[in-house]
Design a protein around this motif. Structure first.
Motif, PDB file in Angstrom:
ATOM      1  N   ASN A   5       2.187  -5.579  -0.107  1.00  0.00           N
ATOM      2  CA  ASN A   5       1.020  -6.258  -0.677  1.00  0.00           C
ATOM      3  C   ASN A   5      -0.284  -5.660  -0.157  1.00  0.00           C
ATOM      4  OD1 ASN A   5       2.752  -7.992  -2.037  1.00  0.00           O
ATOM      5  ND2 ASN A   5       2.747  -9.501  -0.394  1.00  0.00           N
ATOM      6  N   GLN A   6      -0.282  -5.239   1.119  1.00  0.00           N
ATOM      7  CA  GLN A   6      -1.471  -4.614   1.678  1.00  0.00           C
ATOM      8  C   GLN A   6      -1.794  -3.313   0.959  1.00  0.00           C
ATOM      9  OE1 GLN A   6      -0.421  -4.378   5.859  1.00  0.00           O
ATOM     10  NE2 GLN A   6      -1.777  -6.079   6.336  1.00  0.00           N
ATOM     11  N   ILE A   7      -0.774  -2.480   0.750  1.00  0.00           N
ATOM     12  CA  ILE A   7      -0.983  -1.219   0.029  1.00  0.00           C
ATOM     13  C   ILE A   7      -1.470  -1.498  -1.375  1.00  0.00           C
ATOM     14  CG2 ILE A   7       0.173   0.841  -0.890  1.00  0.00           C
ATOM     15  CD1 ILE A   7       2.063   0.704   1.495  1.00  0.00           C
ATOM     16  N   HIS A   8      -0.843  -2.482  -2.033  1.00  0.00           N
ATOM     17  CA  HIS A   8      -1.224  -2.854  -3.399  1.00  0.00           C
ATOM     18  C   HIS A   8      -2.697  -3.282  -3.452  1.00  0.00           C
ATOM     19  CE1 HIS A   8      -0.918  -4.313  -7.446  1.00  0.00           C
ATOM     20  NE2 HIS A   8      -1.043  -5.586  -7.114  1.00  0.00           N
ATOM     21  N   ILE A   9      -3.100  -4.109  -2.499  1.00  0.00           N
ATOM     22  CA  ILE A   9      -4.482  -4.598  -2.474  1.00  0.00           C
ATOM     23  C   ILE A   9      -5.452  -3.465  -2.160  1.00  0.00           C
ATOM     24  CG2 ILE A   9      -6.093  -6.077  -1.200  1.00  0.00           C
ATOM     25  CD1 ILE A   9      -3.791  -8.095  -0.925  1.00  0.00           C
ATOM     26  N   TYR A  10      -5.110  -2.641  -1.173  1.00  0.00           N
ATOM     27  CA  TYR A  10      -6.027  -1.568  -0.768  1.00  0.00           C
ATOM     28  C   TYR A  10      -6.244  -0.558  -1.890  1.00  0.00           C
ATOM     29  CZ  TYR A  10      -5.493  -3.286   4.023  1.00  0.00           C
ATOM     30  OH  TYR A  10      -5.494  -4.055   5.137  1.00  0.00           O
ATOM     31  N   ILE A  11      -5.143  -0.124  -2.520  1.00  0.00           N
ATOM     32  CA  ILE A  11      -5.267   0.861  -3.601  1.00  0.00           C
ATOM     33  C   ILE A  11      -6.046   0.257  -4.766  1.00  0.00           C
ATOM     34  CG2 ILE A  11      -3.996   2.207  -5.322  1.00  0.00           C
ATOM     35  CD1 ILE A  11      -1.787   2.582  -3.304  1.00  0.00           C
ATOM     36  N   SER A  12      -5.663  -0.937  -5.182  1.00  0.00           N
ATOM     37  CA  SER A  12      -6.315  -1.583  -6.328  1.00  0.00           C
ATOM     38  C   SER A  12      -7.792  -1.827  -6.041  1.00  0.00           C
ATOM     39  CB  SER A  12      -5.622  -2.912  -6.647  1.00  0.00           C
ATOM     40  OG  SER A  12      -4.260  -2.717  -6.935  1.00  0.00           O
ATOM     41  N   ALA A  13      -8.091  -2.399  -4.887  1.00  0.00           N
ATOM     42  CA  ALA A  13      -9.483  -2.719  -4.559  1.00  0.00           C
ATOM     43  C   ALA A  13     -10.336  -1.460  -4.490  1.00  0.00           C
ATOM     44  CB  ALA A  13      -9.548  -3.468  -3.225  1.00  0.00           C
ATOM     45  N   THR A  14      -9.776  -0.393  -3.902  1.00  0.00           N
ATOM     46  CA  THR A  14     -10.539   0.845  -3.765  1.00  0.00           C
ATOM     47  C   THR A  14     -10.844   1.464  -5.125  1.00  0.00           C
ATOM     48  OG1 THR A  14      -9.520   1.290  -1.617  1.00  0.00           O
ATOM     49  CG2 THR A  14     -10.549   3.145  -2.740  1.00  0.00           C
ATOM     50  N   LEU A 171      -3.756  -1.692 -11.369  1.00  0.00           N
ATOM     51  CA  LEU A 171      -2.921  -2.770 -10.821  1.00  0.00           C
ATOM     52  C   LEU A 171      -1.445  -2.484 -11.034  1.00  0.00           C
ATOM     53  CD1 LEU A 171      -4.972  -5.933 -11.882  1.00  0.00           C
ATOM     54  CD2 LEU A 171      -4.658  -5.041  -9.562  1.00  0.00           C
ATOM     55  N   LEU A 172      -1.100  -1.995 -12.222  1.00  0.00           N
ATOM     56  CA  LEU A 172       0.304  -1.680 -12.505  1.00  0.00           C
ATOM     57  C   LEU A 172       0.781  -0.497 -11.665  1.00  0.00           C
ATOM     58  CD1 LEU A 172       0.325  -2.074 -16.406  1.00  0.00           C
ATOM     59  CD2 LEU A 172       1.265  -3.662 -14.714  1.00  0.00           C
ATOM     60  N   ILE A 173      -0.044   0.566 -11.626  1.00  0.00           N
ATOM     61  CA  ILE A 173       0.348   1.760 -10.873  1.00  0.00           C
ATOM     62  C   ILE A 173       0.423   1.465  -9.372  1.00  0.00           C
ATOM     63  CG2 ILE A 173      -0.386   4.087 -10.197  1.00  0.00           C
ATOM     64  CD1 ILE A 173      -1.494   4.466 -12.991  1.00  0.00           C
ATOM     65  N   SER A 174      -0.582   0.740  -8.864  1.00  0.00           N
ATOM     66  CA  SER A 174      -0.574   0.436  -7.434  1.00  0.00           C
ATOM     67  C   SER A 174       0.603  -0.462  -7.057  1.00  0.00           C
ATOM     68  CB  SER A 174      -1.893  -0.238  -7.023  1.00  0.00           C
ATOM     69  OG  SER A 174      -2.036  -1.488  -7.668  1.00  0.00           O
ATOM     70  N   HIS A 175       0.978  -1.352  -7.993  1.00  0.00           N
ATOM     71  CA  HIS A 175       2.164  -2.190  -7.737  1.00  0.00           C
ATOM     72  C   HIS A 175       3.410  -1.321  -7.620  1.00  0.00           C
ATOM     73  CE1 HIS A 175       4.825  -5.675  -7.918  1.00  0.00           C
ATOM     74  NE2 HIS A 175       5.519  -5.045  -8.834  1.00  0.00           N
ATOM     75  N   TYR A 176       3.533  -0.344  -8.505  1.00  0.00           N
ATOM     76  CA  TYR A 176       4.687   0.547  -8.461  1.00  0.00           C
ATOM     77  C   TYR A 176       4.649   1.422  -7.211  1.00  0.00           C
ATOM     78  CZ  TYR A 176       7.484   4.686  -9.510  1.00  0.00           C
ATOM     79  OH  TYR A 176       8.374   5.726  -9.434  1.00  0.00           O
ATOM     80  N   LEU A 177       3.468   2.013  -6.933  1.00  0.00           N
ATOM     81  CA  LEU A 177       3.357   2.914  -5.785  1.00  0.00           C
ATOM     82  C   LEU A 177       3.550   2.169  -4.475  1.00  0.00           C
ATOM     83  CD1 LEU A 177       0.342   5.200  -6.794  1.00  0.00           C
ATOM     84  CD2 LEU A 177       2.768   5.775  -6.800  1.00  0.00           C
TER      85      LEU A 177
END
Length: 456
Positions: A5-14, A171-177
């Motif tokens: 979730n941290q990676i998802h939030i960081y990538i998406s937010a950035t 959001l979709l890509i960051s969720h997958y990554l």
């Protein structure tokens, strides 16, 4: 919070923040460009009007109507005021659009301040000072850039749509990554939670990943757990170690002191007592061995010196001969011709002697006859191998894997005493010297413990 979730939030937010930021920058730059471009068009319109005024002075009364008809399609809504050098109005466009700030702008214009730009609501308002040949003019123009605002609104809608689309995609890509990146870490965490630290032997964990960091972390964790289990295991059984390892020298000491007590001959009694002083020193050495291993387990370096291995074994045979006078050890060299340097090791004398005593005690306890062989093997130029061979019931094949475990005693044991800890300590001492200890029974009535040490 899970690392996924941290990676998802960081990538998406950035990415989303950068997208919005760049969209705002693009919008602001385009808005400034529109304003600049439209003000230049206003400026050109003023100069064009001034040119007509100079050319058609006699038509000044109807010039405003002519200009409005001529330029009605240039600007959607416009008001233009032109003043002479005395700031007297000489031209006014026919539009009813009011300029509320006209007087202030006019007062501010001068040869030193030839350009003023401002806004009234959505209208662009400029004031300029113009010198044309022998004439000086002041002009104020207020107009609405309908075409420019249409393009700006279109750009704004496009940027909003693009930002929303990028947000959804990110959001979709960051969720997958995030799931893909965190999968090895999640797998590692799950395997860590499944570890049973009560297991006798830690098999280690492994994670299917090509990440150097995860593989390195896994390897270091496995090494740390094995090291920690070894340390705690040794500390946990410290009392049993001491009880087991001190049993033999204490038994020798008590036996000899009882013999001395019963001895009437003073000279003989003194001789026995002197012998027991040596045994007491041996007892102190064993205590030192246990303390030394404990310190090494705590991280201190192993203290080593050059020594002759055969001399240590001869000393051990002499000490065991006092307690077991009927048991013999035969020394063999294979081959018989060898270099004396092959008997030299850099080792800790106290620890090595204790390791040999443990194996030799094992030979005595499990032997079916009062004889065991100690064979020095020089077949490998890089290693010194010492085989302790005795006759007796072998250890069962299925029990061999437990041989160096705490408290293990094979079914071949005929001795009810002992805790099954001697070989554990021996194994530890041999490992500290970067060596190895193995067991084999090549024939039904033969047991061989082979200790291997790298030569200096």
């Amino acid at each position: 919070m899970k690392i996924k979730n941290q990676i998802h939030i960081y990538i998406s937010a950035t990415v989303i923040t950068l997208t919005v930021l760049f969209s705002v920058i693009i919008y602001v730059l385009f808005a400034e460009h529109r304003e600049e471009e439209f003000q230049q068009r206003q400026n050109e319109k003023i100069h064009y009007t001034l040119g007509l005024i100079a050319e058609y002075k006699e038509l000044s009364e109807s010039l405003a109507t002519i200009m409005d008809r001529h330029s009605i399609h240039d600007f959607f809504d416009e008001k233009m005021l032109i003043y002479d050098r005395n700031k007297q109005l000489i031209f006014r466009s026919i539009d009813d659009l009011p300029i509320h700030n006209a007087q202030n702008i006019l007062n501010s214009l001068s040869p030193a301040n030839q350009w003023i730009e401002t806004k009234e609501d959505d209208y662009d308002l400029i004031g300029i000072y113009v010198e044309r040949e022998d004439a000086t003019f002041y002009a104020i123009s207020k107009a609405y850039d309908a075409f420019g605002y249409t393009k700006l609104n279109f750009l704004q809608n496009i940027l909003i749509i693009i930002s929303l689309a990028i947000t959804v995609i990110v959001l979709l890509i960051s969720h997958y990554l995030s799931a893909k990146i965190s999968k090895p870490i999640t797998s590692l965490a799950e395997k860590l939670s499944d570890i049973d630290f009560n297991e006798q032997k830690f098999k280690g964990i492994s994670v299917a990943t090509n990440s150097y960091e995860i593989n390195y972390l896994t390897g270091k964790f496995n090494a740390l757990v094995n090291r920690t289990k070894d340390v705690f295991s040794f500390q946990k059984h410290a009392v049993q170690h001491i009880s087991h390892e001190l049993k033999t020298p204490i038994a020798i000491l008590v036996s000899e002191l009882e013999r001395a007590k019963a001895q009437d001959n003073l000279s003989q009694k003194n001789k026995i007592i002197e012998s027991q002083i040596l045994n007491a020193n041996s007892l102190a050495d064993i205590i030192t061995v246990l303390l030394e291993v404990s310190k090494i387990e705590s991280g201190r370096a192993l203290a080593v010196t050059p020594l002759r291995v055969d001399e240590i074994i001869f000393t051990a045979i002499e000490e065991l001969g006092i307690l077991y006078p009927k048991f013999r050890f035969e020394i063999e060299f294979q081959p018989e011709v060898f270099k004396e340097s092959q008997l030299e090791l850099k080792a800790n004398e106290l620890l090595l002697k204790q390791a040999f005593l443990n194996v030799m005690n094992n030979c005595i306890a499990y032997s079916s006859e009062p004889l065991a062989k100690i064979r020095f093997i020089f077949s490998d130029p890089l290693y010194l191998k010492i085989a302790f061979i005795n006759s007796g019931n072998p250890i069962k094949k299925e029990e061999e894997k437990y041989l160096f475990y705490h408290f293990f005693k094979g079914t071949n044991s005929q001795d009810p005493t002992g805790f099954g800890l001697g070989l554990v300590l021996t194994h530890k001492i041999v490992q500290l010297h970067h060596g190895d200890i193995t067991y084999s029974n090549p024939s039904p009535n033969k047991n061989i413990f082979e200790l291997s040490f790298p030569l200096s």
